[in-house]
Enzyme design. Sequence first.
Site, PDB file in Angstrom:
ATOM      1  N   CYS A   2      14.192  48.265 -30.376  1.00 31.43           N
ATOM      2  CA  CYS A   2      14.385  49.680 -30.087  1.00 31.43           C
ATOM      3  C   CYS A   2      13.640  50.045 -28.802  1.00 31.43           C
ATOM      4  O   CYS A   2      12.571  49.543 -28.518  1.00 31.43           O
ATOM      5  CB  CYS A   2      13.902  50.608 -31.193  1.00 31.43           C
ATOM      6  SG  CYS A   2      14.665  50.303 -32.773  1.00 31.43           S
ATOM      7  N   ARG A  27      16.491  46.167 -25.496  1.00 35.78           N
ATOM      8  CA  ARG A  27      15.657  46.167 -26.701  1.00 35.78           C
ATOM      9  C   ARG A  27      16.460  46.490 -27.969  1.00 35.78           C
ATOM     10  O   ARG A  27      15.931  46.469 -29.076  1.00 35.78           O
ATOM     11  CB  ARG A  27      14.528  47.194 -26.561  1.00 35.78           C
ATOM     12  CG  ARG A  27      13.641  46.970 -25.353  1.00 35.78           C
ATOM     13  CD  ARG A  27      12.576  48.029 -25.270  1.00 35.78           C
ATOM     14  NE  ARG A  27      11.707  47.987 -26.428  1.00 35.78           N
ATOM     15  CZ  ARG A  27      10.668  47.192 -26.548  1.00 35.78           C
ATOM     16  NH1 ARG A  27      10.353  46.377 -25.589  1.00 35.78           N
ATOM     17  NH2 ARG A  27       9.938  47.213 -27.643  1.00 35.78           N
ATOM     18  N   TRP A  73      17.844  49.191 -32.493  1.00 37.38           N
ATOM     19  CA  TRP A  73      18.212  47.889 -33.056  1.00 37.38           C
ATOM     20  C   TRP A  73      17.896  48.021 -34.532  1.00 37.38           C
ATOM     21  O   TRP A  73      16.735  48.086 -34.927  1.00 37.38           O
ATOM     22  CB  TRP A  73      17.389  46.780 -32.408  1.00 37.38           C
ATOM     23  CG  TRP A  73      17.812  45.405 -32.820  1.00 37.38           C
ATOM     24  CD1 TRP A  73      18.791  44.641 -32.254  1.00 37.38           C
ATOM     25  CD2 TRP A  73      17.254  44.609 -33.877  1.00 37.38           C
ATOM     26  NE1 TRP A  73      18.878  43.432 -32.900  1.00 37.38           N
ATOM     27  CE2 TRP A  73      17.952  43.372 -33.898  1.00 37.38           C
ATOM     28  CE3 TRP A  73      16.240  44.813 -34.816  1.00 37.38           C
ATOM     29  CZ2 TRP A  73      17.659  42.365 -34.810  1.00 37.38           C
ATOM     30  CZ3 TRP A  73      15.957  43.805 -35.727  1.00 37.38           C
ATOM     31  CH2 TRP A  73      16.666  42.594 -35.709  1.00 37.38           C
ATOM     32  N   ASN A  99       9.836  53.147 -32.772  1.00 40.77           N
ATOM     33  CA  ASN A  99      10.122  51.716 -32.606  1.00 40.77           C
ATOM     34  C   ASN A  99       9.120  50.964 -33.475  1.00 40.77           C
ATOM     35  O   ASN A  99       7.920  51.126 -33.299  1.00 40.77           O
ATOM     36  CB  ASN A  99       9.969  51.350 -31.112  1.00 40.77           C
ATOM     37  CG  ASN A  99       9.838  49.850 -30.875  1.00 40.77           C
ATOM     38  OD1 ASN A  99       9.167  49.436 -29.940  1.00 40.77           O
ATOM     39  ND2 ASN A  99      10.459  49.043 -31.675  1.00 40.77           N
ATOM     40  N   GLY A 100       9.632  50.153 -34.423  1.00 40.14           N
ATOM     41  CA  GLY A 100       8.728  49.418 -35.311  1.00 40.14           C
ATOM     42  C   GLY A 100       9.235  49.510 -36.737  1.00 40.14           C
ATOM     43  O   GLY A 100      10.391  49.880 -36.977  1.00 40.14           O
ATOM     44  N   GLU A 485      18.203  24.137 -26.133  1.00 39.83           N
ATOM     45  CA  GLU A 485      18.301  25.373 -25.352  1.00 39.83           C
ATOM     46  C   GLU A 485      19.746  25.634 -24.922  1.00 39.83           C
ATOM     47  O   GLU A 485      20.218  26.770 -24.961  1.00 39.83           O
ATOM     48  CB  GLU A 485      17.347  25.282 -24.148  1.00 39.83           C
ATOM     49  CG  GLU A 485      17.356  26.463 -23.188  1.00 39.83           C
ATOM     50  CD  GLU A 485      17.020  27.810 -23.814  1.00 39.83           C
ATOM     51  OE1 GLU A 485      16.589  27.866 -24.983  1.00 39.83           O
ATOM     52  OE2 GLU A 485      17.229  28.823 -23.126  1.00 39.83           O
ATOM     53  N   LYS A 489      21.863  28.948 -25.960  1.00 42.37           N
ATOM     54  CA  LYS A 489      22.486  29.849 -24.972  1.00 42.37           C
ATOM     55  C   LYS A 489      23.940  30.121 -25.357  1.00 42.37           C
ATOM     56  O   LYS A 489      24.398  31.255 -25.313  1.00 42.37           O
ATOM     57  CB  LYS A 489      22.461  29.253 -23.558  1.00 42.37           C
ATOM     58  CG  LYS A 489      21.153  29.233 -22.825  1.00 42.37           C
ATOM     59  CD  LYS A 489      20.644  30.572 -22.362  1.00 42.37           C
ATOM     60  CE  LYS A 489      19.866  31.266 -23.397  1.00 42.37           C
ATOM     61  NZ  LYS A 489      18.516  30.989 -23.684  1.00 42.37           N
ATOM     62  N   GLU A 492      24.170  32.331 -28.533  1.00 45.20           N
ATOM     63  CA  GLU A 492      23.718  33.703 -28.301  1.00 45.20           C
ATOM     64  C   GLU A 492      24.778  34.576 -27.653  1.00 45.20           C
ATOM     65  O   GLU A 492      24.983  35.704 -28.063  1.00 45.20           O
ATOM     66  CB  GLU A 492      22.488  33.708 -27.363  1.00 45.20           C
ATOM     67  CG  GLU A 492      21.197  33.311 -27.994  1.00 45.20           C
ATOM     68  CD  GLU A 492      20.060  33.335 -26.986  1.00 45.20           C
ATOM     69  OE1 GLU A 492      19.046  33.989 -27.232  1.00 45.20           O
ATOM     70  OE2 GLU A 492      20.179  32.673 -25.925  1.00 45.20           O
ATOM     71  N   HIS A 508      23.031  10.401 -37.956  1.00 43.64           N
ATOM     72  CA  HIS A 508      22.563  10.753 -39.303  1.00 43.64           C
ATOM     73  C   HIS A 508      23.189  12.059 -39.804  1.00 43.64           C
ATOM     74  O   HIS A 508      22.611  12.733 -40.645  1.00 43.64           O
ATOM     75  CB  HIS A 508      21.033  10.867 -39.309  1.00 43.64           C
ATOM     76  CG  HIS A 508      20.365   9.578 -38.943  1.00 43.64           C
ATOM     77  ND1 HIS A 508      20.404   8.469 -39.742  1.00 43.64           N
ATOM     78  CD2 HIS A 508      19.677   9.216 -37.837  1.00 43.64           C
ATOM     79  CE1 HIS A 508      19.748   7.476 -39.149  1.00 43.64           C
ATOM     80  NE2 HIS A 508      19.304   7.903 -37.989  1.00 43.64           N
ATOM     81  N   LYS A 607      16.088  41.688 -26.911  1.00 44.88           N
ATOM     82  CA  LYS A 607      15.240  40.869 -26.042  1.00 44.88           C
ATOM     83  C   LYS A 607      13.808  40.837 -26.510  1.00 44.88           C
ATOM     84  O   LYS A 607      13.095  39.855 -26.354  1.00 44.88           O
ATOM     85  CB  LYS A 607      15.317  41.410 -24.621  1.00 44.88           C
ATOM     86  CG  LYS A 607      14.600  40.533 -23.643  1.00 44.88           C
ATOM     87  CD  LYS A 607      15.385  40.358 -22.398  1.00 44.88           C
ATOM     88  CE  LYS A 607      14.844  39.236 -21.567  1.00 44.88           C
ATOM     89  NZ  LYS A 607      15.317  37.910 -22.024  1.00 44.88           N
TER      90      LYS A 607
HETATM   91  C1  G6P Z   1      14.524  36.945 -28.730  1.00 39.71           C
HETATM   92  C2  G6P Z   1      15.226  36.792 -27.406  1.00 39.71           C
HETATM   93  C3  G6P Z   1      15.093  35.354 -26.915  1.00 39.71           C
HETATM   94  C4  G6P Z   1      13.637  34.961 -26.849  1.00 39.71           C
HETATM   95  C5  G6P Z   1      12.917  35.185 -28.179  1.00 39.71           C
HETATM   96  C6  G6P Z   1      11.418  35.055 -28.025  1.00 39.71           C
HETATM   97  O1  G6P Z   1      15.193  36.218 -29.700  1.00 39.71           O
HETATM   98  O2  G6P Z   1      16.580  37.150 -27.519  1.00 39.71           O
HETATM   99  O3  G6P Z   1      15.674  35.232 -25.638  1.00 39.71           O
HETATM  100  O4  G6P Z   1      13.543  33.605 -26.497  1.00 39.71           O
HETATM  101  O5  G6P Z   1      13.168  36.507 -28.648  1.00 39.71           O
HETATM  102  O6  G6P Z   1      10.966  36.087 -27.194  1.00 39.71           O
HETATM  103  P1  G6P Z   1       9.679  36.038 -26.291  1.00 39.71           P
HETATM  104  O7  G6P Z   1       9.699  37.338 -25.553  1.00 39.71           O
HETATM  105  O8  G6P Z   1       8.509  35.912 -27.218  1.00 39.71           O
HETATM  106  O9  G6P Z   1       9.797  34.867 -25.394  1.00 39.71           O
END
Ligand code: G6P
Length: 612
Positions: A2, A27, A73, A99-100, A485, A489, A492, A508, A607
Amino acid sequence: MCGIVAYIGEKQAYPIIIKGLKRLEYRGYDSAGIALMDNDINIYKCKGKVSDLEKFIGDRNVNGTIGIGHTRWATHGEPNDVNAHPHYSEDGNLVLIHNGIIENYGTLKTELIRLGYHFTSETDTEVLAHLINHIRKRANTDLVEAVRLALNEVSGAYAIVVMEKKQPDVLVAAKKGSPMVIGIGDNEYFVASDASPIIEYTKNVVYLEEEEIAVLDRKKNLRIITIKNKDITPYIQELELNLEAIEKGGFDHFMLKEIFEQPRSILDSMRGRINPEKGIIQMGGILEYLQKIKNAERIIIIGCGTSWHAGLVAEYLIEDLARVPVEVEYASEFRYRNPIINEKDIVIAISQSGETADTLAAIELAKSKGATIFGVCNVAGSSIARATHAGAYTHAGPEIGVASTKAFTAQVTVLTLIALSIAQHKGAITKSRFHQVLHDLSTVPDLIDRVLKTNEQIEYIASMFKDARNFLYLGRGYSFPVALEGALKLKEISYIHAEGYPAAEMKHGPIALIDENMPVVVIATKGASYEKVVSNIQEVKARKGTIIAVVTEGDVQVKEMADYVIEVPEIDDTLIPLISVVPLQLLSYHIAVMRGCNVDQPRNLAKSVTVE
Ligand code: G6P
């Protein structure tokens, strides 16, 4: 999660808040709302993005020089018009954004219902609106005192801003566990979850600390008290952020801009820290702890998501170069599994945002057991940066795309410097090897420039696979975290199911999935595991899988077997993740765009994950 924005001053609040909310959409973006005071309080809120809110408001009354806004969010209650913020008291006197998560909201709600209050939403936030208003009436206090007393009754995390009809010249803001920054202009104040909504109006900011309440009175100086009623002298800092850094600069999406920024962001993450000719690394933040690191029996790395992947790369680096045992943990698991940890341990916490709730909680746990904590964060002044004993910023600049790209490579760069520093200090590395890795690291920005030139070719490959339903990503050694990774990506932003696997582990389990419909992305660059990966590719081909291989420039062997290849320049094994992750970022980007997905704001993600 948020985003919150608030304004009080002499200007019209609406355009400032709307613009600010757009900057904070990373956010959360499932619903949005705004409340403006113009004699009466006008509240507008709806499901969808901030642009939907603007459409919804249309030409209704948006007058007012004081207001609060929110982009959500969802945690408690689905994303809909009613659950969107702001929430308000039953008598319409008070509105707030939050927010929280209020963890004891259930108990508070039951009590408030018993007292005769009615709830319209399913959110935890609405409890705060009723509670503050209830205390305000019961104790006949002013708004600040009512907020303070209410916050003493709640547990959980909050960044809130409260506005009320009875005191039209005051906003009250408070924070615990969720970030909040206050901008100080001329006869005006701004409040936001980060500095991006504030930057174009003022550079003077105050980061609110845990359990602090800020009183923003149009006619008075900023006042800060704690929820225990202790006066605090505001610490005003100057922002370093610039506006250009948070705009798209000609790219279609922030994610693409950020992928292309990597040569520069990696350079920035090394700037002033290395001298490859002389073989010097200077990491100001960790210097004074080098002795302690030298004596550490192990290093524990914690993080979430992409940052956890950077931690895995660091495990390979530190063990390989510095010969110190490393454990990498998901922060969310670490914090709840009663880990064995003591004062000899070094913990490295990695976080782009510096606000991830699980990582923050894991840090507090490790700290309480006496461990020394280093932070590797991107956002200066963030909660994690402040909670750690020392650390190194990644200096990648603001990352707006929700899927992390340049922050990952900056994290890996900084972690490589840390690994090399420890190795040098411990005498675990020969002088010539140290020089060579450091020199190769300094060439990475130029090499990534070369990788970026394959963008069109990657776009073509993306067009071949945009309709795939599953993907497998394989890598060994340093390329294993890259496979994870790459898969993350794709998941996501394109919503295609993808799994990253150590190449040899394929046999396996995942091998059972391979048929002519399964694209397999293999990182098969020259290095220690090359021959082994070649065998894994053969195993996939034998089962009619399609291979997209990331290979070293000039490769012959894999080229003959693979269906599609992407060439990357040759580099030392230790630095392969920095180079080979880039084509995978581009591949997922193009696939997502071709599938019509919202690349910068993928569904259900955010994010900055400030809830556990
Ligand atoms: C969320 C974001 C990711 C990020 C993760 C950890 O899931 O979408 O992109 O890697 O949080 O966030 P941080 O800010 O701690 O790297």
